[in-house]
Design an enzyme around this catalytic site. Structure first.
Site, PDB file in Angstrom:
ATOM      1  N   PRO A  89       0.846  -1.198   0.000  1.00 56.65           N
ATOM      2  CA  PRO A  89       0.000   0.000   0.000  1.00 56.65           C
ATOM      3  C   PRO A  89       0.883   1.249   0.000  1.00 56.65           C
ATOM      4  O   PRO A  89       1.952   1.264   0.620  1.00 56.65           O
ATOM      5  CB  PRO A  89      -0.788  -0.110   1.311  1.00 56.65           C
ATOM      6  N   LYS A  90       0.447   2.260  -0.694  1.00 58.61           N
ATOM      7  CA  LYS A  90       1.161   3.543  -0.693  1.00 58.61           C
ATOM      8  C   LYS A  90       0.609   4.366   0.478  1.00 58.61           C
ATOM      9  O   LYS A  90      -0.392   5.060   0.360  1.00 58.61           O
ATOM     10  CB  LYS A  90       0.964   4.276  -2.022  1.00 58.61           C
ATOM     11  N   VAL A  91       1.282   4.263   1.597  1.00 55.86           N
ATOM     12  CA  VAL A  91       0.811   4.880   2.833  1.00 55.86           C
ATOM     13  C   VAL A  91       0.872   6.404   2.697  1.00 55.86           C
ATOM     14  O   VAL A  91       1.860   6.966   2.216  1.00 55.86           O
ATOM     15  CB  VAL A  91       1.655   4.406   4.021  1.00 55.86           C
TER      16      VAL A  91
END
Length: 601
Positions: free
Chosen positions: A125-127
């Site tokens: 996930p691209k936090v």
């Protein structure tokens, strides 16, 4: 893996792209004025963001305006240095390993192209937070540096002790460990699809940039997405990070073989309950060069595929004032094309002239857009207004009303065309395949003089319009004739008489004489008709133009007697069968035409 707003200009230009940029038709003096004012505003926002920890504008709006400023500079002063945010105290803390950033890919096809020939690929996930560097020496945390421009950042070590998620000591024999990751606001069961970003990044920024201790520090988490000089094997890297007290990377990393698996995880994480806000996914290649070779903008071993934002911004190119069938004037903004979900948006209907004046929008302004129900573009807000405000004069709304423009004229073209388009609708006279563009062609022949004069057209007259063949003209002529079989209530709607559907369905009149003999009290007995509406109906029916049109319809035998309906159907059975075969296609054409008006597609 977002960092602070200061990003190397070359990186931003590469990532965001300005293919759709159009240079404004400004004088040099005006260009200098507009550029200076926007620069000053960006500086003001930077001051609040970096020195006070306050986010006065959304990240998306800030990025769009920074891109717009670069485009203006490229148009009018290409030799001048592009705008960059200035870090407090110049951000003098040097990163031991530069932050490369990640290239943003547009879609699944771009992901597939990037993945070709690469091995050992992992998706995370691209936090959504702030990028930082953690430095451990002899196992002790000695530095926490903000991303800054990727080369230098701010030292935040004094706040690290108040963030429990960051281990103060790790067990290692290595003299130095350098990690890169994302400081984020910890959440419980956060669903990106339903809750959005919740301004999480701005809250983290405010916490870290505040000069005083923030109670939000203990609520911050850390997601490590890079160990520049760690093991080449991703599983070994993830396992060691977890043992050191950084478990999230192992928990939220998945090995992938192709773009379909990436898309599946991207969709899953967009809808799943996560402990952080996200704005897409990042695909990593396990093999990467030594940290000493990392440079901003050159990290081609990782890419991002972001989620489509629910709100995007665009520049207003021009404006149209359109007149509807009732005489109401609407304002339509023509935009530089932008992508929203699966639609390319080029136009947005702003609504009334009053709303336009309240919103104060002119060509050159930057606006934020979203999609309303059924994918219709909607204005969210004005992001930026140009300094010079030259307001166009809208049409005189007092000259247009419910009883104007039943007859063709240059002054009435827009409203008259809207009336014709209205009566084609399925719920009115139901003329499939005859949409706005068809009426525009027919009006160019001067054969249509009033709202119902098309009833007397011959096929060869219809074929004289540009773009209409004789075969097509015969189909249109047949569909015009089929309207004669429509009941009285449909023709009432075609006239624009303001009766609700329930009242029309309850109306028992079958001829114009009965309709015209009704008094105000008679209309009020119909469902949904109050005193005000009843007066409007009576006024409409007593209008001279309305009565002339009714007289014309009576001369044409409309509505047809029940005995004539069967004859018409028998006589036209073969042509009607042909029309039925084309009806699906024509309705699709009509839908595309309606969409074209609003979307510009």
């Amino acid at each position: 893996m977002k960092g602070c707003r200061c990003v190397v200009v070359a990186l931003l230009m590469f990532f965001t792209g300005g293919a759709g940029a159009v240079c404004p038709a400004w004088t040099p003096a005006r260009a200098e004025k507009e550029i200076t004012l926007l620069q000053q505003q960006l500086r003001h926002w930077d001051e609040a963001y970096y020195r006070q920890g306050k986010s006065l504008i959304t990240d998306a709006d800030y990025d769009s305006l920074q891109q717009r400023l670069r485009e203006w500079q490229h148009c009018f002063s290409p030799a001048s240095p592009a705008y960059t945010a200035q870090l407090p105290d110049k951000g003098e803390r040097l990163h031991p390993v530069a932050h490369t950033g990640v290239k943003k890919l547009a879609d699944k096809l771009a992901v597939a192209y990037w993945m070709q020939g690469k091995e050992s690929l992992w998706v995370q996930p691209k936090v959504d937070g702030l990028a930082v560097t953690l430095v451990y020496r002899q196992g002790e945390l000695v530095s926490l540096i903000s991303r800054g421009d990727g080369v230098r950042g701010e030292e935040w070590f004094d706040k690290a002790h108040d963030i429990p998620a960051i281990p103060q000591r790790i067990h290692t024999e290595l003299p130095e460990i350098i990690l890169q990751g994302e400081l984020f606001l910890q959440m419980t069961d956060h669903q990106q699809a339903r809750q959005g970003g919740k301004n999480a990044r701005a809250q983290v920024a405010g916490t870290m940039m505040s000069k005083i201790a923030s109670p939000l520090l203990p609520a911050l988490g850390i997601f490590i997405w890079a160990w520049p000089d760690g093991p080449q094997s991703m599983p070994a890297r993830l396992e060691q990070l977890a043992q050191w007290g950084f478990p999230l990377a192992k928990q939220w990393s998945r090995e992938v073989r192709d773009e379909e698996e990436v898309a599946e995880w991207r969709d899953h994480w967009f809808n799943a309950a996560l402990p952080f806000a996200t704005d897409g996914v990042v695909i990593h290649q396990a093999q990467r060069p030594a940290g000493k070779n990392w440079l901003p903008g050159q990290g081609d071993w990782a890419v991002a595929w972001k989620y489509q934002p629910p709100v995007v911004s665009s520049e207003v190119v021009s404006m149209d004032f359109t007149v509807g069938r009732t005489g109401k004037v609407s304002v339509v903004l023509n935009l530089l094309p932008v992508q929203l979900d699966d639609k390319t948006v080029k136009r947005v209907n702003l609504g009334s002239v009053r709303r336009w004046r309240e919103q104060d929008i002119l060509p050159g302004d930057q606006v934020a857009l979203s999609l309303a129900g059924q994918g219709i573009p909607r204005l969210e807000r004005v992001v930026w207004r140009v300094a010079d405000r030259d307001y166009p004069q809208p049409p005189d709304e007092n000259a247009r009303h419910m009883l104007s423009c039943f007859y063709a004229s240059a002054e009435c073209r827009e409203q008259f065309l809207a009336r014709l388009s209205w009566l084609s609708r399925k719920a009115v006279l139901d003329i499939p395949g005859v949409q706005r563009s068809t009426w525009q062609r027919l009006l160019s022949t001067d054969e249509i003089t009033h709202l119902f004069s098309w009833l007397t057209l011959r096929p060869e007259q219809i074929a004289s319009a540009s773009g209409i063949s004789l075969a097509r003209a015969k189909q249109i002529w047949h569909r015009f004739n089929l309207t004669r079989q429509q009941p009285l209530r449909r023709w009432i709607s075609a006239l624009g008489i303001p009766l609700p559907r329930a009242a029309l369905n309850a109306l028992e009149d079958t001829c114009w004489e009965a309709l015209l003999s009704r008094q105000t009290a008679d209309w009020q007995r119909l469902p949904g008709v109050g005193a005000v509406m009843a007066e409007k109906v009576v006024t409409h029916l007593r209008d001279a133009q309305t009565q002339q049109l009714i007289a014309f319809l009576q001369q044409q035998g409309i509505p047809a007697l029940p005995s004539m309906l069967g004859m018409g159907i028998v006589e036209n059975r073969q042509t009607q069968a042909e029309a039925q075969r084309n009806q699906t296609r024509d309705e699709a054409e009509q839908q595309r035409d309606d969409n074209h008006r609003l979307m510009g597609q």
